[in-house]
Enzyme design. Structure first.
Site, PDB file in Angstrom:
ATOM      1  N   GLU A  60      34.462  35.585  50.512  1.00  0.00           N
ATOM      2  CA  GLU A  60      35.598  36.424  50.929  1.00  0.00           C
ATOM      3  C   GLU A  60      35.330  37.190  52.219  1.00  0.00           C
ATOM      4  O   GLU A  60      36.237  37.389  53.035  1.00  0.00           O
ATOM      5  CB  GLU A  60      35.987  37.407  49.812  1.00  0.00           C
ATOM      6  CG  GLU A  60      36.664  36.747  48.607  1.00  0.00           C
ATOM      7  CD  GLU A  60      35.680  36.112  47.631  1.00  0.00           C
ATOM      8  OE1 GLU A  60      34.456  36.255  47.824  1.00  0.00           O
ATOM      9  OE2 GLU A  60      36.140  35.476  46.658  1.00  0.00           O
ATOM     10  N   HIS A 129      40.486  41.257  37.422  1.00  0.00           N
ATOM     11  CA  HIS A 129      41.518  40.340  37.918  1.00  0.00           C
ATOM     12  C   HIS A 129      42.917  40.943  37.782  1.00  0.00           C
ATOM     13  O   HIS A 129      43.901  40.213  37.710  1.00  0.00           O
ATOM     14  CB  HIS A 129      41.478  39.004  37.166  1.00  0.00           C
ATOM     15  CG  HIS A 129      40.285  38.148  37.499  1.00  0.00           C
ATOM     16  ND1 HIS A 129      39.029  38.432  37.045  1.00  0.00           N
ATOM     17  CD2 HIS A 129      40.170  37.025  38.256  1.00  0.00           C
ATOM     18  CE1 HIS A 129      38.181  37.498  37.497  1.00  0.00           C
ATOM     19  NE2 HIS A 129      38.839  36.645  38.241  1.00  0.00           N
TER      20      HIS A 129
END
Lengths: 324, 321
Positions: A60, A129
């Site tokens: 990322e 999440h």
């Protein structure tokens, strides 16, 4: 464009932006061959090829930094971070690099990148999440943050973000991906920073963004049955946010509730409440009440997650309290 | 391909410009004329002078906190450079960046950087843009051995190889990560990382400018023909402390005493003399460089400070709604 799901509107906006501007390209994890974890980029690899749709390794920080560097080299990258929770790994590139480049370099150039990322619960995806971390980004001068509430908004805000010369984070509530709605044939060109009155009313104002707009509208229905007309403002953009619109509404309704799915403490609602107390103090007939998640990590189990996420009932309770 | 004497003299001139500029900054800092931190690259000038000799204005570079040499070698305006480091309104970044953030996007200088290794992903992105634009441009990232333990280095080596990006990773290995020797920072070495990722790796004496220029030129020519990454590790010497004011009591006296013999400017001067450049010619270069620095310093000292009312300017491109 007719009725489509939120996810399709995101896909359509990417497709149209890539058609209109050859410098727009996509980068993210599994966005190409797999079409994205949520399928937001479905078919775009087939249409535009691997030179414009980059299936990146799981990295990322590099994905985000590549977007910064490409944007500084005359491209318009749109990066996807699969879950907003993962932006922790992108933060140096967002906070120290993308946000500061223009100002730190004395106004030379800009960083026209977009970072799309889904937030929010409802899928029992658990503590890593489901988080809504947009307040972190709204706190950083140089970044813009938008959060669309329906398919038409998802299309228009993403197009505006891609056209914008500065770094924009587009936060999509994943619980809205299946939402259906009309997207106009010629969608409105929205200006980032302008709110929208989602439902007019004269007795109280609810400010919300993203999925909380729908909750606020449901709460407004409940109140309407009791003869109380609630105005719902869809903020659309969190940074910059439309202070003038909120103040104007408050000056008519004199009562304010701010709703978001993110943790209430130190959040977007706190900023809005503080500003309205400062510049709208004389308009207030009751306390400004925030409705958000409690100060706990987003939980996994069904009962826990249901209790954690804001709902229409809690907004109704807040409205009754401020109107009392 | 042997370089002509004129080209070698130009490398010498660039090194001298960097050296004398930093010596002037050192003095201005000691006199209290420079706010903030100052990290000098004295002893490392051969790396940017050598690498930049193979670059065009459309190639991009990014740098780190020890970035004055990389910036000057990319051809940024000396007056704007000095004014920026003195925090003046006429600086390249209008006095908002300072020593650690000098940038000149029009010259392909994407910025020094205050975050160790942050230039790596940015330059990888710039290399991706070059590849998409297909004009044969390349990107260079300068980083120290102190960046070798950062996670993004490994992410970027991986992606640069997977996607065959035209990026030159230039490691200035001066043996010190701030106050710690490199062997306490990294369990492996950059050549092994190059091998692991299948990236062309070349090591040079980073204090011999002809060697740096030759190696960089060869790698960059190859990258322009067929986009691919390469690593150039330059063994070099940090003469000053991590920052000005660092007394370097963690380095032993033998190491410090040996630095002079490896001075890249002295070494280049000797070889130029052997190759036939006269003392007069060398003195002329030195006088030119001094005159430029004198003019840039005078202009920077005389320049106005930024207006406090400009704090909100350039945070965004368009005015706030």
């Amino acid at each position: 464009m007719g009725e489509m799901r939120y996810l399709k509107a995101v896909n359509q906006a990417l497709k149209d932006a890539m058609r209109d501007d050859s410098t727009v390209f996509l980068i993210g994890e599994d966005i190409g061959a797999a079409g994205g974890s949520f399928k937001a980029t479905r078919d775009l690899l087939d249409i535009y090829g691997p030179e414009r749709v980059y299936d990146a390794p799981i990295a990322e920080a590099a994905i985000t930094g590549i977007a910064v560097g490409a944007a500084l080299t005359n491209m318009r990258p749109v990066a996807e971070i699969m879950f907003m929770d993962f932006i922790t790994l992108s933060m140096d590139m967002l906070v120290n690099q993308a946000a500061k480049a223009r100002s730190m370099f004395g106004g030379q150039g800009s960083v026209p990148m977009v970072l799309r990322t889904p937030h929010g619960g409802g899928l029992n995806a658990g503590p890593q999440h489901s988080q809504c971390l947009e307040a972190w980004l709204a706190h950083v001068p140089g970044l813009k943050v938008v959060c669309p509430s329906n398919p038409a908004e998802a299309y228009s805000l993403l197009r505006a973000a891609i056209d914008d010369p500065d770094p924009v984070i587009v936060v999509e509530n994943k619980a809205l991906y299946a939402m259906k709605g009309e997207v106009p044939e010629t969608p409105e060109r929205v200006e980032i920073g302008k709110a929208r009155i989602a439902r007019p009313g004269e007795d109280a104002t609810v400010v919300a963004y993203g999925a909380a707009v729908g909750l606020a509208e449901a709460a407004a229905d409940v109140m309407a049955a009791e003869g109380v007309e609630v105005e719902v403002i869809d903020l659309r953009s969190i940074q910059p946010w439309d202070e003038a619109c909120v103040l104007e509404s408050l000056s008519r309704t004199h009562n304010l509730v701010v709703v978001h799915e993110a943790v209430e403490a130190f959040g977007v609602g706190a900023e809005i409440a503080a500003r309205m107390v400062d510049i709208g103090f004389d308009e207030l007939d009751g306390p400004i009440i925030r409705v958000g998640a409690p100060f706990a990590p987003s939980p996994f189990g069904k009962t826990l997650e249901e209790a954690y996420r804001p709902n229409a009932d809690r907004i109704v309770t807040a409205l009754r309290r401020t109107l009392a | 391909m042997a370089m002509k004497l004129k080209e070698r003299a130009d490398l010498y001139r660039m090194m001298l410009l960097i050296r004398r500029s930093e010596e002037r900054l050192q003095k201005l800092f000691a006199d209290g004329m420079i706010p903030g931190f100052l990290h000098l690259s004295i002893g490392q000038e051969a790396v940017p002078a050598g690498v930049s000799s193979a670059l065009t204005e459309d190639d991009t570079v990014s740098s780190n906190h020890r970035g004055h040499g990389h910036t000057l070698a990319k051809g940024v305006d000396l007056n704007g450079f000095f004014a920026e480091i003195l925090g003046k309104a006429t600086g390249l970044c209008k006095g908002r960046g300072g020593s650690m953030h000098v940038a000149d996007l029009a010259k392909g200088m994407l910025g020094a950087n205050g975050i160790v290794a942050a230039g790596l992903p940015i330059t990888t992105g710039s290399a991706l843009a070059h590849k998409m634009q297909a004009k044969g441009n390349i990107a260079v990232v300068y980083f120290g051995d102190g960046a070798l333990a950062e996670g993004v280095l490994h992410e970027c080596l991986n992606i640069a190889k997977l996607w065959s990006l035209p990026i030159l990773f230039v490691c200035e290995n001066n043996g010190w990560s701030e106050f710690s020797p490199t062997e306490r920072q990294l369990a492996t070495s950059l050549d092994k990382l190059g091998k692991a990722f299948g990236i062309t790796y070349k090591e040079v004496d980073g204090n011999i400018v002809d060697e740096v220029a030759g190696a960089a030129g060869k790698l960059i020519t190859g990258m322009r023909k067929a986009a691919s990454p390469a690593i150039l590790e330059c063994r070099t010497t940090r003469v000053r402390g991590h920052f000005e004011g660092d007394r370097q009591d963690y380095r032993d006296s033998d190491e410090l005493a040996g630095l002079d013999a490896r001075d890249p400017i002295r070494l280049a001067g000797e070889t130029l003399r052997e190759a036939g450049l006269t003392d007069e010619a060398l003195a002329e270069i030195a006088a030119d460089v001094e005159a430029q620095i004198e003019a840039a310093t005078e202009a920077a000292v005389a320049a106005p400070l930024p207006e406090a009312g400009d704090i909100l300017a350039d945070v965004y491109t368009r005015a706030e709604v």
